[in-house]
Design an enzyme around this catalytic site. Sequence first.
Site, PDB file in Angstrom:
ATOM      1  N   ARG A 105       0.854  -1.183   0.000  1.00 48.56           N
ATOM      2  CA  ARG A 105       0.000   0.000   0.000  1.00 48.56           C
ATOM      3  C   ARG A 105       0.891   1.235   0.000  1.00 48.56           C
ATOM      4  NH1 ARG A 105      -4.357   1.602   4.620  1.00 48.56           N
ATOM      5  NH2 ARG A 105      -2.486   1.981   5.830  1.00 48.56           N
TER       6      ARG A 105
ATOM      7  N   THR B  19      -0.778   7.636  -1.052  1.00 45.76           N
ATOM      8  CA  THR B  19      -2.088   7.559  -1.735  1.00 45.76           C
ATOM      9  C   THR B  19      -2.984   6.469  -1.156  1.00 45.76           C
ATOM     10  OG1 THR B  19      -1.302   5.904  -3.311  1.00 45.76           O
ATOM     11  CG2 THR B  19      -0.954   8.231  -3.904  1.00 45.76           C
TER      12      THR B  19
ATOM     13  N   ASP C 250       0.960  -1.604  12.620  1.00 50.35           N
ATOM     14  CA  ASP C 250       1.349  -2.116  11.300  1.00 50.35           C
ATOM     15  C   ASP C 250       1.618  -3.616  11.418  1.00 50.35           C
ATOM     16  OD1 ASP C 250       3.012  -2.925   9.043  1.00 50.35           O
ATOM     17  OD2 ASP C 250       3.028  -0.799   8.534  1.00 50.35           O
TER      18      ASP C 250
ATOM     19  N   ASP D 194       5.001  -5.044   9.905  1.00 53.56           N
ATOM     20  CA  ASP D 194       6.170  -4.691  10.717  1.00 53.56           C
ATOM     21  C   ASP D 194       6.204  -5.481  12.019  1.00 53.56           C
ATOM     22  OD1 ASP D 194       7.220  -2.946   8.906  1.00 53.56           O
ATOM     23  OD2 ASP D 194       6.379  -1.137   9.824  1.00 53.56           O
TER      24      ASP D 194
HETATM   25  C1  PRP Z   1      -1.159  -3.782   4.956  1.00 48.22           C
HETATM   26  C2  PRP Z   1      -2.060  -4.953   5.290  1.00 48.22           C
HETATM   27  C3  PRP Z   1      -2.958  -5.019   4.089  1.00 48.22           C
HETATM   28  C4  PRP Z   1      -3.127  -3.566   3.720  1.00 48.22           C
HETATM   29  C5  PRP Z   1      -4.454  -3.085   4.246  1.00 48.22           C
HETATM   30  O1  PRP Z   1      -0.153  -4.196   4.102  1.00 48.22           O
HETATM   31  O2  PRP Z   1      -1.359  -6.142   5.552  1.00 48.22           O
HETATM   32  O3  PRP Z   1      -2.417  -5.746   3.000  1.00 48.22           O
HETATM   33  O4  PRP Z   1      -2.063  -2.852   4.362  1.00 48.22           O
HETATM   34  O5  PRP Z   1      -4.695  -1.782   3.863  1.00 48.22           O
HETATM   35  P1  PRP Z   1      -5.838  -1.388   2.808  1.00 48.22           P
HETATM   36  O6  PRP Z   1      -7.054  -2.127   3.230  1.00 48.22           O
HETATM   37  O7  PRP Z   1      -5.963   0.098   2.988  1.00 48.22           O
HETATM   38  O8  PRP Z   1      -5.356  -1.759   1.443  1.00 48.22           O
HETATM   39  P2  PRP Z   1       1.033  -3.217   3.610  1.00 48.22           P
HETATM   40  O9  PRP Z   1       0.652  -2.597   2.318  1.00 48.22           O
HETATM   41  O10 PRP Z   1       1.418  -2.296   4.729  1.00 48.22           O
HETATM   42  O11 PRP Z   1       2.190  -4.198   3.258  1.00 48.22           O
HETATM   43  P3  PRP Z   1       2.995  -5.261   4.171  1.00 48.22           P
HETATM   44  O12 PRP Z   1       2.051  -6.407   4.410  1.00 48.22           O
HETATM   45  O13 PRP Z   1       4.116  -5.643   3.291  1.00 48.22           O
HETATM   46  O14 PRP Z   1       3.426  -4.595   5.438  1.00 48.22           O
HETATM   47  N1  URA Z   2      -2.154  -1.932   7.476  1.00 51.26           N
HETATM   48  C1  URA Z   2      -1.755  -2.291   8.722  1.00 51.26           C
HETATM   49  O1  URA Z   2      -0.813  -3.082   8.886  1.00 51.26           O
HETATM   50  N2  URA Z   2      -2.397  -1.752   9.775  1.00 51.26           N
HETATM   51  C2  URA Z   2      -3.432  -0.895   9.635  1.00 51.26           C
HETATM   52  O2  URA Z   2      -3.995  -0.445  10.647  1.00 51.26           O
HETATM   53  C3  URA Z   2      -3.820  -0.537   8.319  1.00 51.26           C
HETATM   54  C4  URA Z   2      -3.177  -1.078   7.265  1.00 51.26           C
END
Ligand code: PRP
Ligand code: URA
Length: 206
Positions: free
Chosen positions: A101, A105, A197, A200
């Site tokens: 994500r 944006t 997150d 993370d």
């Molecule tokens: C996070 C989470 C989802 C997304 C949710 O992933 O694990 O995939 O954000 O957000 P949304 O509903 O607004 O799309 P992230 O993009 O942070 O990637 P990661 O899993 O690599 O940390």
């Molecule tokens: N992705 C995450 O990991 N946590 C949130 O709260 C939203 C998006």
Amino acid sequence: MLHVLEHPLITHKLAIMRSKDTSTKDFRQNLDEIAGLMAYEITRDVPTRDVVVETPMGDCHTKTLATDIVLVPILRAGLGMVNGICDLVPTVKVAHIGLYRDEETLEPHEYFAKYPKCMDDAVVMIVDPMLATGGSANAAITMVKRQGAKNIRLVCLVGAPEGVKAVEAQHPDVDIYLAALDDKLNEKGYIVPGLGDAGDRIFGTK
Ligand code: PRP
Ligand code: URA
């Protein structure tokens, strides 16, 4: 349709995950355990076939799974839900969808995809701990539909009302399963109260 799987064990484990003081090890372990508990509930209606098994005492007329189950973790954080479900259903096939994500944006960007051949007839479970704006989930659902998937379930730990609405609007045929429906998104698109997150916290990258 939205299903919130309220169960004392799930809520207890999720409370541990939500705490900012929980270690990476305990975060991962509880995520895996919740994923298994959710999968148990979500697979209640998967098709079975009649079989006859010969026990040491004679024939037993029983049932076995009649369909493939495909797990689709959205990388990275969805990987944290794979082992718990594989422990429960060792025959699952695992697809992978790489999405991140954009922090400005909040739009999802695709960077990887790999699927088994059986997507058409399988029960497909897309897994990701967080359903925030719904952008990533909607993109992943569109991707598996392009592969022919028809029986699709979205499995997340924590969802925001905004994300649920977005998925229901774009993919009304997909059942959404959550361990908890939280209050809202903050101005940075994070779920409140949420758990921070997820990626993370699973991988210790912050
Ligand atoms: C996070 C989470 C989802 C997304 C949710 O992933 O694990 O995939 O954000 O957000 P949304 O509903 O607004 O799309 P992230 O993009 O942070 O990637 P990661 O899993 O690599 O940390
Ligand atoms: N992705 C995450 O990991 N946590 C949130 O709260 C939203 C998006």
